[in-house]
Design a protein around this motif. Structure first.
Motif, PDB file in Angstrom:
ATOM      1  N   ASN A  52       0.830  -1.210   0.000  1.00  0.00           N
ATOM      2  CA  ASN A  52       0.000   0.000   0.000  1.00  0.00           C
ATOM      3  C   ASN A  52       0.862   1.258   0.000  1.00  0.00           C
ATOM      4  O   ASN A  52       0.582   2.223  -0.719  1.00  0.00           O
ATOM      5  CB  ASN A  52      -0.915  -0.002   1.232  1.00  0.00           C
ATOM      6  CG  ASN A  52      -1.965  -1.082   1.176  1.00  0.00           C
ATOM      7  OD1 ASN A  52      -2.508  -1.377   0.114  1.00  0.00           O
ATOM      8  ND2 ASN A  52      -2.249  -1.690   2.306  1.00  0.00           N
TER       9      ASN A  52
ATOM     10  N   PHE B 271       2.216   2.069  -3.456  1.00  0.00           N
ATOM     11  CA  PHE B 271       1.225   2.725  -4.315  1.00  0.00           C
ATOM     12  C   PHE B 271       1.125   4.213  -3.970  1.00  0.00           C
ATOM     13  O   PHE B 271       1.089   5.075  -4.857  1.00  0.00           O
ATOM     14  CB  PHE B 271      -0.147   2.075  -4.146  1.00  0.00           C
ATOM     15  CG  PHE B 271      -0.429   0.965  -5.108  1.00  0.00           C
ATOM     16  CD1 PHE B 271      -0.553   1.207  -6.470  1.00  0.00           C
ATOM     17  CD2 PHE B 271      -0.568  -0.337  -4.666  1.00  0.00           C
ATOM     18  CE1 PHE B 271      -0.805   0.185  -7.369  1.00  0.00           C
ATOM     19  CE2 PHE B 271      -0.831  -1.381  -5.559  1.00  0.00           C
ATOM     20  CZ  PHE B 271      -0.948  -1.119  -6.909  1.00  0.00           C
TER      21      PHE B 271
ATOM     22  N   THR C  43     -11.557   3.507  -7.340  1.00  0.00           N
ATOM     23  CA  THR C  43     -10.864   3.352  -8.608  1.00  0.00           C
ATOM     24  C   THR C  43     -10.119   4.649  -8.918  1.00  0.00           C
ATOM     25  O   THR C  43     -10.149   5.592  -8.120  1.00  0.00           O
ATOM     26  CB  THR C  43     -11.860   3.027  -9.743  1.00  0.00           C
ATOM     27  OG1 THR C  43     -12.870   4.050  -9.791  1.00  0.00           O
ATOM     28  CG2 THR C  43     -12.529   1.679  -9.522  1.00  0.00           C
TER      29      THR C  43
ATOM     30  N   GLN D  10      -4.532   3.024  -5.413  1.00  0.00           N
ATOM     31  CA  GLN D  10      -4.122   1.731  -5.965  1.00  0.00           C
ATOM     32  C   GLN D  10      -4.469   1.596  -7.455  1.00  0.00           C
ATOM     33  O   GLN D  10      -5.306   0.789  -7.856  1.00  0.00           O
ATOM     34  CB  GLN D  10      -4.732   0.598  -5.149  1.00  0.00           C
ATOM     35  CG  GLN D  10      -4.140   0.491  -3.756  1.00  0.00           C
ATOM     36  CD  GLN D  10      -4.757  -0.603  -2.921  1.00  0.00           C
ATOM     37  OE1 GLN D  10      -5.433  -1.489  -3.428  1.00  0.00           O
ATOM     38  NE2 GLN D  10      -4.543  -0.546  -1.628  1.00  0.00           N
ATOM     39  N   SER D  11      -3.794   2.397  -8.246  1.00  0.00           N
ATOM     40  CA  SER D  11      -3.939   2.308  -9.696  1.00  0.00           C
ATOM     41  C   SER D  11      -2.633   2.730 -10.354  1.00  0.00           C
ATOM     42  O   SER D  11      -2.060   3.775 -10.010  1.00  0.00           O
ATOM     43  CB  SER D  11      -5.072   3.213 -10.191  1.00  0.00           C
ATOM     44  OG  SER D  11      -5.092   3.253 -11.603  1.00  0.00           O
TER      45      SER D  11
ATOM     46  N   ASN E 167      -4.882 -11.371  -4.549  1.00  0.00           N
ATOM     47  CA  ASN E 167      -5.441 -10.022  -4.405  1.00  0.00           C
ATOM     48  C   ASN E 167      -4.673  -9.268  -3.324  1.00  0.00           C
ATOM     49  O   ASN E 167      -5.214  -8.897  -2.288  1.00  0.00           O
ATOM     50  CB  ASN E 167      -6.936 -10.102  -4.069  1.00  0.00           C
ATOM     51  CG  ASN E 167      -7.207 -11.013  -2.874  1.00  0.00           C
ATOM     52  OD1 ASN E 167      -6.367 -11.826  -2.488  1.00  0.00           O
ATOM     53  ND2 ASN E 167      -8.380 -10.884  -2.287  1.00  0.00           N
TER      54      ASN E 167
ATOM     55  N   THR F  71      -1.533  -6.216  -2.618  1.00  0.00           N
ATOM     56  CA  THR F  71      -0.678  -5.164  -3.158  1.00  0.00           C
ATOM     57  C   THR F  71       0.795  -5.540  -3.046  1.00  0.00           C
ATOM     58  O   THR F  71       1.614  -5.102  -3.862  1.00  0.00           O
ATOM     59  CB  THR F  71      -0.920  -3.824  -2.447  1.00  0.00           C
ATOM     60  OG1 THR F  71      -0.705  -3.986  -1.037  1.00  0.00           O
ATOM     61  CG2 THR F  71      -2.345  -3.332  -2.671  1.00  0.00           C
TER      62      THR F  71
ATOM     63  N   TRP G 174       1.379  -7.631  -5.975  1.00  0.00           N
ATOM     64  CA  TRP G 174       1.288  -6.748  -7.148  1.00  0.00           C
ATOM     65  C   TRP G 174       2.634  -6.081  -7.406  1.00  0.00           C
ATOM     66  O   TRP G 174       3.120  -6.065  -8.555  1.00  0.00           O
ATOM     67  CB  TRP G 174       0.215  -5.692  -6.903  1.00  0.00           C
ATOM     68  CG  TRP G 174      -0.197  -4.895  -8.091  1.00  0.00           C
ATOM     69  CD1 TRP G 174      -1.312  -5.083  -8.853  1.00  0.00           C
ATOM     70  CD2 TRP G 174       0.489  -3.755  -8.665  1.00  0.00           C
ATOM     71  NE1 TRP G 174      -1.376  -4.145  -9.863  1.00  0.00           N
ATOM     72  CE2 TRP G 174      -0.286  -3.321  -9.776  1.00  0.00           C
ATOM     73  CE3 TRP G 174       1.658  -3.073  -8.360  1.00  0.00           C
ATOM     74  CZ2 TRP G 174       0.088  -2.232 -10.558  1.00  0.00           C
ATOM     75  CZ3 TRP G 174       2.049  -1.988  -9.157  1.00  0.00           C
ATOM     76  CH2 TRP G 174       1.265  -1.583 -10.229  1.00  0.00           C
TER      77      TRP G 174
ATOM     78  N   TRP H 170     -10.955  -9.101  -7.303  1.00  0.00           N
ATOM     79  CA  TRP H 170      -9.967  -8.627  -6.335  1.00  0.00           C
ATOM     80  C   TRP H 170     -10.477  -8.729  -4.899  1.00  0.00           C
ATOM     81  O   TRP H 170      -9.679  -8.802  -3.969  1.00  0.00           O
ATOM     82  CB  TRP H 170      -9.569  -7.195  -6.658  1.00  0.00           C
ATOM     83  CG  TRP H 170      -8.313  -6.747  -5.974  1.00  0.00           C
ATOM     84  CD1 TRP H 170      -8.203  -5.976  -4.866  1.00  0.00           C
ATOM     85  CD2 TRP H 170      -6.966  -7.055  -6.366  1.00  0.00           C
ATOM     86  NE1 TRP H 170      -6.882  -5.773  -4.541  1.00  0.00           N
ATOM     87  CE2 TRP H 170      -6.106  -6.429  -5.456  1.00  0.00           C
ATOM     88  CE3 TRP H 170      -6.417  -7.803  -7.419  1.00  0.00           C
ATOM     89  CZ2 TRP H 170      -4.719  -6.517  -5.544  1.00  0.00           C
ATOM     90  CZ3 TRP H 170      -5.030  -7.892  -7.505  1.00  0.00           C
ATOM     91  CH2 TRP H 170      -4.205  -7.255  -6.574  1.00  0.00           C
TER      92      TRP H 170
ATOM     93  N   SER I  80     -11.210  -4.320  -9.669  1.00  0.00           N
ATOM     94  CA  SER I  80      -9.836  -4.618 -10.080  1.00  0.00           C
ATOM     95  C   SER I  80      -9.474  -3.978 -11.420  1.00  0.00           C
ATOM     96  O   SER I  80      -8.334  -4.102 -11.872  1.00  0.00           O
ATOM     97  CB  SER I  80      -9.628  -6.133 -10.174  1.00  0.00           C
ATOM     98  OG  SER I  80     -10.436  -6.679 -11.207  1.00  0.00           O
TER      99      SER I  80
ATOM    100  N   ASP J 168      -8.786  -1.022 -12.429  1.00  0.00           N
ATOM    101  CA  ASP J 168      -7.668  -0.082 -12.415  1.00  0.00           C
ATOM    102  C   ASP J 168      -6.431  -0.664 -11.748  1.00  0.00           C
ATOM    103  O   ASP J 168      -5.368  -0.064 -11.778  1.00  0.00           O
ATOM    104  CB  ASP J 168      -8.066   1.202 -11.683  1.00  0.00           C
ATOM    105  CG  ASP J 168      -8.910   2.108 -12.561  1.00  0.00           C
ATOM    106  OD1 ASP J 168      -8.788   2.023 -13.786  1.00  0.00           O
ATOM    107  OD2 ASP J 168      -9.715   2.877 -12.012  1.00  0.00           O
ATOM    108  N   ARG J 169      -6.566  -1.796 -11.104  1.00  0.00           N
ATOM    109  CA  ARG J 169      -5.449  -2.380 -10.381  1.00  0.00           C
ATOM    110  C   ARG J 169      -4.560  -3.250 -11.260  1.00  0.00           C
ATOM    111  O   ARG J 169      -3.370  -3.383 -11.014  1.00  0.00           O
ATOM    112  CB  ARG J 169      -5.962  -3.225  -9.204  1.00  0.00           C
ATOM    113  CG  ARG J 169      -6.459  -2.404  -8.029  1.00  0.00           C
ATOM    114  CD  ARG J 169      -6.952  -3.309  -6.896  1.00  0.00           C
ATOM    115  NE  ARG J 169      -7.207  -2.520  -5.698  1.00  0.00           N
ATOM    116  CZ  ARG J 169      -8.284  -1.777  -5.521  1.00  0.00           C
ATOM    117  NH1 ARG J 169      -9.206  -1.743  -6.461  1.00  0.00           N
ATOM    118  NH2 ARG J 169      -8.451  -1.081  -4.421  1.00  0.00           N
TER     119      ARG J 169
END
Length: 296
Positions: free
Chosen positions: A12, A15, A103, A122-123, A253, A255, A258, A277, A285, A287-288
């Motif tokens: 997190n 991001f 989003t 988170q995008s 799912n 971060t 990710w 997600w 999800s 935009d993720r």
């Protein structure tokens, strides 16, 4: 100045830093990090406390001072101060912006400095224009532990696939279990099938906060290496260093997973991510997940 109020764990925080860094560069302004929420230990029954973890990277930001934080969040005490505070809020430009929705919020990349940003952010769309520079900045300060080096050598030797399994509070914490929830074992079975339809002799490296569960779940007919605390000392940053050095990725799912995949440097990497997600359906999800990644 752009001030980012950090929250959550390492994934997190990455991001939030990335989005803040992009906005700071656009405004030609310094980026400052507010640790107020991380340092707050007065949460509710199901609160999960996190520490500042971005210091593991060579980031281009400084910790905000008390005065800088108060500039954006003044705390009026006397009656006259409260009246003055309300007048200033009505007259002066807005100093604090809270991300709208879950989003991509198109207002954020256009915000002027000085500004304090609050949100999960988170995008990838927040920092896509500076992706190349960001990858260079997110260099690890630490080196791998000696006990982790044999795993790093094995990762470099073949078609390495990092498999991240997030359980922990996704299983034990009622709030996060209801909102996010751990992905089902069937997701990993389908991801293995997808990988093996495209790669010859993939070598899987399992990263998890519950390695004992993974040992029970994953079939022995795959080439598996379980990355446990004996190798990494239980340090998340060591996991991330090893994970991001893999060629391909299967993430949940999470971060943390990710960013392990995003930091992977192989231009031909395959990244598998869950189509859904969150268990609750509250987190979109769309935009993720970058367009080049495959969702199952």
């Amino acid at each position: 100045m752009i001030l980012i109020r950090l929250m959550g764990g390492l994934g997190n925080q990455l991001f939030q830093y990335a989005a803040g860094r992009a906005l700071a560069l656009r405004n030609r302004a310094p980026l400052k990090l507010d640790l107020t929420l991380l340092e707050d230990r007065m949460g509710g029954e199901h609160a999960v406390y996190r520490d500042f973890e971005l210091g593991a990277f060579l980031i281009e930001a400084e910790l905000a001072t008390v005065d800088e934080i108060r500039y954006f969040n003044p705390e009026p005490i006397t009656l006259f101060e409260r009246i003055g505070h309300r007048l200033k809020k009505a007259i002066l430009p807005q100093r604090v912006y809270r991300e709208q929705g879950r989003t991509f919020d198109p207002t954020i990349p256009e915000l002027p400095a000085p500004m304090c940003i609050v949100g999960s952010l988170q995008s990838e769309r927040y920092f896509l224009p500076i992706s190349r520079q960001l990858r260079e900045e997110l260099t690890f300060r630490d080196t791998l532990r000696d006990t982790a080096r044999p795993i790093a050598t094995a990762i470099d030797a073949g078609e390495s696939v990092a498999v991240h399994v997030r359980r922990g509070d996704y299983v034990t914490n009622p709030h996060y279990s209801a909102l996010l929830g751990a992905v089902e074992p069937d997701y990993y079975k389908r991801a293995f099938t997808y990988i093996e339809s495209r790669l010859t002799n993939p070598q899987y490296f399992i990263f998890s906060d519950d390695i004992s569960w993974c040992r029970q779940q994953f079939a022995s007919d795959h080439s598996l290496t379980f990355v446990d605390a004996e190798a990494t000392g239980g340090a998340a940053i060591q996991d991330l260093m090893l994970m991001s050095s893999c060629r391909h990725f299967i993430i949940p799912n999470s971060t943390f997973g990710w960013w392990g995949a995003w930091l992977g440097k192989d231009p031909d990497k395959l990244v598998i991510a869950p189509r859904k997600w969150s268990k609750s359906g509250q987190l979109d999800s769309s935009d993720r997940i970058p367009e080049s990644w495959h969702q199952l």
